[in-house]
Design an enzyme around this catalytic site. Structure first.
Site, PDB file in Angstrom:
ATOM      1  N   ALA A  95       0.828  -1.215   0.000  1.00  0.00           N
ATOM      2  CA  ALA A  95       0.000   0.000   0.000  1.00  0.00           C
ATOM      3  C   ALA A  95       0.859   1.261   0.000  1.00  0.00           C
ATOM      4  O   ALA A  95       0.580   2.219  -0.736  1.00  0.00           O
ATOM      5  CB  ALA A  95      -0.921  -0.026   1.221  1.00  0.00           C
ATOM      6  N   ARG A 126       3.515  10.308  -9.647  1.00  0.00           N
ATOM      7  CA  ARG A 126       3.036  10.427 -11.027  1.00  0.00           C
ATOM      8  C   ARG A 126       2.152  11.658 -11.187  1.00  0.00           C
ATOM      9  O   ARG A 126       2.216  12.357 -12.176  1.00  0.00           O
ATOM     10  CB  ARG A 126       2.254   9.177 -11.413  1.00  0.00           C
ATOM     11  CG  ARG A 126       1.988   9.083 -12.893  1.00  0.00           C
ATOM     12  CD  ARG A 126       1.602   7.703 -13.314  1.00  0.00           C
ATOM     13  NE  ARG A 126       2.550   6.699 -12.868  1.00  0.00           N
ATOM     14  CZ  ARG A 126       2.255   5.423 -12.687  1.00  0.00           C
ATOM     15  NH1 ARG A 126       1.036   5.000 -12.902  1.00  0.00           N
ATOM     16  NH2 ARG A 126       3.164   4.567 -12.290  1.00  0.00           N
ATOM     17  N   CYS A 143       3.526 -12.418  -0.657  1.00  0.00           N
ATOM     18  CA  CYS A 143       2.757 -13.545  -1.208  1.00  0.00           C
ATOM     19  C   CYS A 143       3.685 -14.624  -1.781  1.00  0.00           C
ATOM     20  O   CYS A 143       3.302 -15.787  -1.888  1.00  0.00           O
ATOM     21  CB  CYS A 143       1.809 -13.060  -2.296  1.00  0.00           C
ATOM     22  SG  CYS A 143       0.864 -11.620  -1.793  1.00  0.00           S
ATOM     23  N   VAL A 163       8.748   4.829  12.329  1.00  0.00           N
ATOM     24  CA  VAL A 163       8.031   6.011  12.826  1.00  0.00           C
ATOM     25  C   VAL A 163       7.437   5.621  14.174  1.00  0.00           C
ATOM     26  O   VAL A 163       6.685   4.655  14.275  1.00  0.00           O
ATOM     27  CB  VAL A 163       6.930   6.449  11.840  1.00  0.00           C
ATOM     28  CG1 VAL A 163       6.080   7.558  12.436  1.00  0.00           C
ATOM     29  CG2 VAL A 163       7.571   6.909  10.537  1.00  0.00           C
ATOM     30  N   TYR A 202     -16.543 -21.323 -24.505  1.00  0.00           N
ATOM     31  CA  TYR A 202     -16.471 -22.788 -24.451  1.00  0.00           C
ATOM     32  C   TYR A 202     -15.641 -23.356 -25.598  1.00  0.00           C
ATOM     33  O   TYR A 202     -15.816 -22.987 -26.759  1.00  0.00           O
ATOM     34  CB  TYR A 202     -17.875 -23.418 -24.523  1.00  0.00           C
ATOM     35  CG  TYR A 202     -17.825 -24.892 -24.902  1.00  0.00           C
ATOM     36  CD1 TYR A 202     -17.152 -25.805 -24.092  1.00  0.00           C
ATOM     37  CD2 TYR A 202     -18.392 -25.357 -26.092  1.00  0.00           C
ATOM     38  CE1 TYR A 202     -17.053 -27.143 -24.444  1.00  0.00           C
ATOM     39  CE2 TYR A 202     -18.301 -26.695 -26.453  1.00  0.00           C
ATOM     40  CZ  TYR A 202     -17.629 -27.594 -25.622  1.00  0.00           C
ATOM     41  OH  TYR A 202     -17.523 -28.903 -25.972  1.00  0.00           O
TER      42      TYR A 202
HETATM   43  C1  FAD Z   1       3.227 -15.726   3.445  1.00  0.00           C
HETATM   44  C2  FAD Z   1       2.209 -14.759   2.911  1.00  0.00           C
HETATM   45  C3  FAD Z   1       1.516 -15.067   1.763  1.00  0.00           C
HETATM   46  C4  FAD Z   1       0.569 -14.177   1.273  1.00  0.00           C
HETATM   47  N1  FAD Z   1      -0.113 -14.516   0.124  1.00  0.00           N
HETATM   48  C5  FAD Z   1      -1.017 -13.652  -0.374  1.00  0.00           C
HETATM   49  C6  FAD Z   1      -1.693 -13.951  -1.586  1.00  0.00           C
HETATM   50  O1  FAD Z   1      -1.473 -15.003  -2.207  1.00  0.00           O
HETATM   51  N2  FAD Z   1      -2.611 -13.065  -2.057  1.00  0.00           N
HETATM   52  C7  FAD Z   1      -2.876 -11.885  -1.408  1.00  0.00           C
HETATM   53  O2  FAD Z   1      -3.680 -11.096  -1.889  1.00  0.00           O
HETATM   54  N3  FAD Z   1      -2.227 -11.565  -0.259  1.00  0.00           N
HETATM   55  C8  FAD Z   1      -1.311 -12.413   0.267  1.00  0.00           C
HETATM   56  N4  FAD Z   1      -0.649 -12.084   1.416  1.00  0.00           N
HETATM   57  C9  FAD Z   1      -1.006 -10.828   2.111  1.00  0.00           C
HETATM   58  C10 FAD Z   1      -0.264  -9.639   1.534  1.00  0.00           C
HETATM   59  O3  FAD Z   1       1.104  -9.909   1.533  1.00  0.00           O
HETATM   60  C11 FAD Z   1      -0.579  -8.408   2.372  1.00  0.00           C
HETATM   61  O4  FAD Z   1      -1.961  -8.193   2.316  1.00  0.00           O
HETATM   62  C12 FAD Z   1       0.120  -7.169   1.862  1.00  0.00           C
HETATM   63  O5  FAD Z   1       1.513  -7.315   1.943  1.00  0.00           O
HETATM   64  C13 FAD Z   1      -0.293  -5.960   2.686  1.00  0.00           C
HETATM   65  O6  FAD Z   1       0.435  -4.856   2.299  1.00  0.00           O
HETATM   66  P1  FAD Z   1       0.544  -3.584   3.223  1.00  0.00           P
HETATM   67  O7  FAD Z   1       1.399  -2.605   2.490  1.00  0.00           O
HETATM   68  O8  FAD Z   1      -0.786  -3.135   3.661  1.00  0.00           O
HETATM   69  O9  FAD Z   1       1.230  -4.054   4.592  1.00  0.00           O
HETATM   70  P2  FAD Z   1       2.549  -4.912   4.939  1.00  0.00           P
HETATM   71  O10 FAD Z   1       2.895  -5.841   3.848  1.00  0.00           O
HETATM   72  O11 FAD Z   1       2.285  -5.441   6.283  1.00  0.00           O
HETATM   73  O12 FAD Z   1       3.663  -3.794   5.026  1.00  0.00           O
HETATM   74  C14 FAD Z   1       3.668  -2.799   5.993  1.00  0.00           C
HETATM   75  C15 FAD Z   1       5.097  -2.365   6.228  1.00  0.00           C
HETATM   76  O13 FAD Z   1       5.075  -1.263   7.116  1.00  0.00           O
HETATM   77  C16 FAD Z   1       6.150  -1.371   8.012  1.00  0.00           C
HETATM   78  N5  FAD Z   1       5.826  -0.618   9.214  1.00  0.00           N
HETATM   79  C17 FAD Z   1       4.881  -0.922  10.151  1.00  0.00           C
HETATM   80  N6  FAD Z   1       4.881   0.009  11.116  1.00  0.00           N
HETATM   81  C18 FAD Z   1       5.845   0.904  10.781  1.00  0.00           C
HETATM   82  C19 FAD Z   1       6.319   2.081  11.403  1.00  0.00           C
HETATM   83  N7  FAD Z   1       5.811   2.513  12.544  1.00  0.00           N
HETATM   84  N8  FAD Z   1       7.329   2.761  10.804  1.00  0.00           N
HETATM   85  C20 FAD Z   1       7.849   2.316   9.635  1.00  0.00           C
HETATM   86  N9  FAD Z   1       7.431   1.198   9.007  1.00  0.00           N
HETATM   87  C21 FAD Z   1       6.442   0.506   9.576  1.00  0.00           C
HETATM   88  C22 FAD Z   1       6.244  -2.862   8.280  1.00  0.00           C
HETATM   89  O14 FAD Z   1       7.515  -3.199   8.762  1.00  0.00           O
HETATM   90  C23 FAD Z   1       5.953  -3.431   6.894  1.00  0.00           C
HETATM   91  O15 FAD Z   1       7.145  -3.626   6.197  1.00  0.00           O
HETATM   92  C24 FAD Z   1       0.319 -12.949   1.932  1.00  0.00           C
HETATM   93  C25 FAD Z   1       1.037 -12.638   3.094  1.00  0.00           C
HETATM   94  C26 FAD Z   1       1.970 -13.523   3.587  1.00  0.00           C
HETATM   95  C27 FAD Z   1       2.743 -13.174   4.834  1.00  0.00           C
END
Ligand code: FAD
Length: 458
Positions: free
Chosen positions: A11, A21, A42, A79, A425
């Site tokens: 995200a 962009r 993932c 943070v 199909y």
């Molecule tokens: C093994 C595994 C398999 C998965 N397979 C799938 C799949 O097949 N399909 C699917 O749709 N989803 C899958 N997911 C889920 C997907 O990876 C997550 O939904 C996605 O990564 C979420 O993204 P995000 O940016 O919201 O958060 P995150 O990926 O959790 O990233 C957040 C980042 O913020 C950082 N952060 C947190 N707090 C702070 C702070 N205070 N200061 C600085 N940095 C901070 C964290 O360290 C982390 O690196 C999987 C997840 C795992 C673990």
């Protein structure tokens, strides 16, 4: 104009790239606690087994690549506090221990979620891991190299535990999976759980359901796992019992937290505080089928939300909307694809719907075409209106069926629409009548009988 993004995976990086962009002049900094930004979590189960050869393959963009786009990415920076009235963030450089403050005009919170390691005695032993980040898979990889584990235990029968089970089997380990509830893949109905358990068993995975892990034992390194009915020898444990949203930072800053325990946002990904947007696994959205708040932590959703948050943070206006989710997902366990969209029967009941459902095992291509195999599909509809509420599928071809049903749900279609829907199909790709049409036809029969006074049932 200065944009600060907290969290740099799906995200956060999407929001930053989108903002860049739209506004070439904006100053953009991402703070990311983990050593790499923009990773594909993932792909981690497949990195463990070597199906994905190199860890670099899971890093979509390095800080250097972001720098080329004039986006500053500060990794190993956490943070620690957000001061929304002074528009400041307090940051800790985890490499040097230096603490400093930064200011923002606009802020995107994308702190994601963390894997839960429950307080089971022995959970601190060497060889007991969780899996969320590349740093976790690095540690697991090192451990595997050093100790060549022969027996592995997965705790948790959700999709991550199931994916990991397959990938440890690929490494030649004898794998057991322990699940506290009475079946694996709880987000699905029992028919799918049964098929997943059969798939695990056919690949030699020992499945223990309805069992709570009581203790991991070993001297320094894990040697066994104890639970109600047994004690298993094990050299490696991966715990996949769920995740928790990282919302403490936002909550302490006074942002509203929703009923799901994640950050409350509006359709423009705006939080309750001016000039602060949030996206990804740390926020709640709306389930478009039930209309209720939902926490659906998935990678594709995090990207889509990041795009909206980044756009609106760049323009400072409500330029884009994120409507909500269906909760569509898919995973692979050995030769079984398992997909879902919308509500399961249980979730539909919890949301107050009375449902009529129809499930069948259909061929994934013409029955006579070489390689044809059965795929399970269940459609779940609202008894009152006939509107589709959800679908589940397991087998080869489940990905396609899930996506067809997701599109139908997105369009608010009802079962009669699916009886006549015009799908592609040809014998190598499907039976003459898609399993979706077949299931909708069964559903239709149930509704017709109900109209004639015969109560529709399973
Ligand atoms: C093994 C595994 C398999 C998965 N397979 C799938 C799949 O097949 N399909 C699917 O749709 N989803 C899958 N997911 C889920 C997907 O990876 C997550 O939904 C996605 O990564 C979420 O993204 P995000 O940016 O919201 O958060 P995150 O990926 O959790 O990233 C957040 C980042 O913020 C950082 N952060 C947190 N707090 C702070 C702070 N205070 N200061 C600085 N940095 C901070 C964290 O360290 C982390 O690196 C999987 C997840 C795992 C673990």
């Amino acid at each position: 104009m200065r944009l600060v993004v907290v969290g740099g995976v799906a995200a956060g990086t999407k929001a930053a790239s989108r903002a860049r962009r739209l506004d070439p002049e904006m100053e953009i900094t991402i703070y990311q606690e983990e050593p790499e930004p923009s990773i594909s979590e993932c792909g981690l189960p497949y990195l463990l087994s070597g199906v994905v050869g190199k860890r670099e393959n899971l890093v979509a963009r390095t800080p250097e690549k972001f720098a080329k786009n004039d986006i500053e990415v500060l990794v190993r920076h956490r943070v620690e506090k957000i001061d929304t009235s002074g528009k400041k963030v307090s940051v800790l450089d985890l490499k040097t221990g230096e603490a400093f403050e930064d200011t923002y005009d606009r802020l995107v919170i994308a702190t994601g979620a963390r894997a839960v390691l429950p307080p089971i005695p022995g959970a601190q032993l060497e060889g007991v891991f969780k899996l969320r980040f590349l740093t976790d898979s690095d540690e697991i990889g090192r451990y595997i190299k050093e100790h060549s584990p022969k027996k592995a235990t997965i705790v948790g029968g959700g999709y991550i535990g199931l994916e990991v089970a397959e990938n440890l089997c690929r490494l030649g380990m004898e794998v057991s999976l322990i699940e506290g509830e009475d079946r694996v893949a709880l987000a699905y109905g029992r028919e799918v759980s049964d098929r997943v358990e059969a798939e695990l068993a056919s690949h030699g995975v020992g499945v223990y359901t309805g069992e709570r892990v009581e203790e991991f034992t070993g001297e320094g390194r894990v040697r066994s796992v104890k639970f109600g009915s047994a004690e298993l020898e094990t050299d490696l444990v991966i715990v996949g019992v769920g995740i928790r949203p990282n919302v403490e930072l936002a909550a302490e800053a006074g942002l509203e937290i929703g009923t799901t325990g994640t950050i409350r946002i509006d359709r423009h990904m705006k939080t309750s505080t001016p000039d602060v947007w949030a996206a990804g696994d740390c926020v709640e959205t709306t389930n478009l089928v039930s209309g209720r708040p939902a926490w659906v932590p998935l990678g594709d959703t995090a990207n889509q939300m990041g795009r909206v948050a980044g756009t609106n943070a760049a323009t400072g206006e409500d330029t884009l909307e994120f409507p909500g989710v269906l909760g569509t997902g898919i995973f692979k366990v050995f030769d079984l694809a398992v997909g879902k969209t919308g509500l399961s029967e249980r979730e539909a009941a919890e949301a107050g719907f009375e449902v009529v459902s129809a499930g069948l095992d259909a061929y994934d291509r013409a029955a006579y075409y070489p390689g044809a195999s059965k795929v399970f599909l269940k459609l779940i509809a609202d008894r009152a209106t006939g509107r589709l509420l959800g679908a589940e599928s397991a087998g080869r071809g489940a990905a396609k069926l899930t996506d067809i049903c997701a599109t139908a749900l997105w369009g608010g279609l009802s079962y009669p629409d699916l009886v006549n829907i015009d799908l592609a199909y040809s014998p190598p790709y499907g039976p003459a009548l898609s399993p979706v049409i077949q299931a909708a036809t069964i559903l239709s029969g149930k509704f017709e009988r109900a109209k004639e006074g015969v109560r529709a049932s399973e």
